[in-house]
Design an enzyme around this catalytic site. Structure first.
Site, short mmCIF file in Angstrom:
data_model
loop_
_atom_site.label_atom_id
_atom_site.label_comp_id
_atom_site.label_asym_id
_atom_site.label_seq_id
_atom_site.Cartn_x
_atom_site.Cartn_y
_atom_site.Cartn_z
N ASP A 8 -12.99 -6.10 2.78
CA ASP A 8 -11.94 -5.38 2.08
C ASP A 8 -11.83 -4.02 2.76
O ASP A 8 -12.69 -3.66 3.58
CB ASP A 8 -12.31 -5.23 0.60
CG ASP A 8 -11.28 -4.46 -0.17
OD1 ASP A 8 -10.08 -4.71 0.01
OD2 ASP A 8 -11.67 -3.58 -0.97
N ASP A 10 -10.03 -0.61 1.16
CA ASP A 10 -10.14 0.56 0.28
C ASP A 10 -11.35 0.46 -0.64
O ASP A 10 -11.51 -0.51 -1.37
CB ASP A 10 -8.86 0.70 -0.56
CG ASP A 10 -7.67 1.05 0.30
OD1 ASP A 10 -7.68 2.14 0.89
OD2 ASP A 10 -6.73 0.24 0.37
#
Length: 213
Positions: A8, A10
Site C-alpha cells: 500500500d 499512504d
C-alpha cells in the site's frame, strides 16, 4: 513462499496520512466546514469516489469535489517539497527486496499520478515493477480487485503474494485476495476484530521484512 510483494502507499510506505489529515482539514475550512479526525480516518484506504460519499454523508453541505481538489493540490505541494517522508524501515526493506530479486508492486487507492509523484519525490520508483493507483472501473478496497490486478501484472499467483497494509479496508482486501497479509498499523491501531484478516502484525516495515524475508 513469498514470490511477490504488494505495498500500500499512504500510511504504509509514506507517512502521508498525518500530513493529509491537516491538508484536508484546511481544505474543508475554506468551505467553512470542520472535519473530525474520525471522519477523515473513515476514508483511509478508500478511493476518492468512496471518500467523497463518506464526506457528503457525514458533513452536510460540503462540496466533496472541491474538498478533494484542495486536498490534491495541497498534497502535491507537499510532495514536490519532499515534505512527505518515508515510513520507518521503508527504504531498508525495499533495498533488501531488490537484492533478493522479489518483484514488487504499489497498489494504492490514490490516483496513479499521485503514486508516481510520491515515489519520485523520495527517489524510490526504481524499486517497483508495477504501479497501480485507484484505476477506474475497479472496485476499491476492501474488494480484492486492486491486489488481484497487481498479482496478475507481477506474474505471481495470489497465494504467493505478501500484502503490506496499514488500513482496515486494506487488510480485508488482502485476505479476500487470498494473499498473506501483514498489517503495519499507522493511524488505525490494530484491534482484535482484525485478527481474521491478518497473518502478522508488525510495528514497522523493518520488522515486517525480518518476519517474511
Amino acid at each position: 513462499m513469498i514470490r511477490g510483494i504488494i505495498f500500500d502507499m499512504d500510511g504504509l510506505l509514506f507517512d502521508s496520512e498525518r500530513v493529509g489529515m491537516e491538508v484536508i482539514k484546511k481544505a474543508a475550512l475554506k468551505q467553512g466546514k470542520v472535519l473530525t479526525d474520525d471522519t477523515v480516518i473513515a476514508t483511509l484506504g478508500a478511493t476518492n469516489v468512496v471518500g467523497k460519499a463518506i464526506y457528503e454523508e457525514r458533513v452536510p453541505g460540503i462540496d466533496a469535489e472541491l474538498l478533494y481538489q484542495g486536498f490534491a493540490e495541497g498534497m502535491s505541494e507537499q510532495a514536490e517539497l519532499g515534505a512527505i517522508p518515508l515510513k520507518k524501515g521503508a527504504l531498508g526493506l525495499l533495498q533488501k527486496v531488490k537484492v533478493l530479486g522479489i518483484p514488487c508492486a504499489v497498489a494504492s487507492s490514490s490516483p496513479e499520478k499521485y503514486v508516481r509523484l510520491y515515489l519520485a519525490s523520495q527517489k524510490i520508483t526504481e524499486y517497483f515493477d508495477v504501479l497501480i493507483g485507484g484505476p477506474k472501473g475497479i472496485n476499491s478496497k476492501p474488494a480484492p480487485d486492486i491486489f488481484l490486478l497487481a498479482a496478475e501484472k507481477l506474474g505471481v499467483e495470489p497465494r504467493d503474494c505478501l500484502v503490506l497494509e496499514d488500513s482496515s479496508n486494506g487488510i480485508r482486501a488482502g485476505r479476500a485476495a487470498g494473499m498473506t497479509v501483514c498489517m503495519v498499523p499507522d493511524l488505525i491501531p490494530y484491534r482484535e476484530e482484525f485478527a481474521p484478516f491478518v497473518d502478522y502484525v508488525a510495528k514497522d516495515l523493518t520488522e515486517a521484512g525480518e518476519r517474511f524475508l
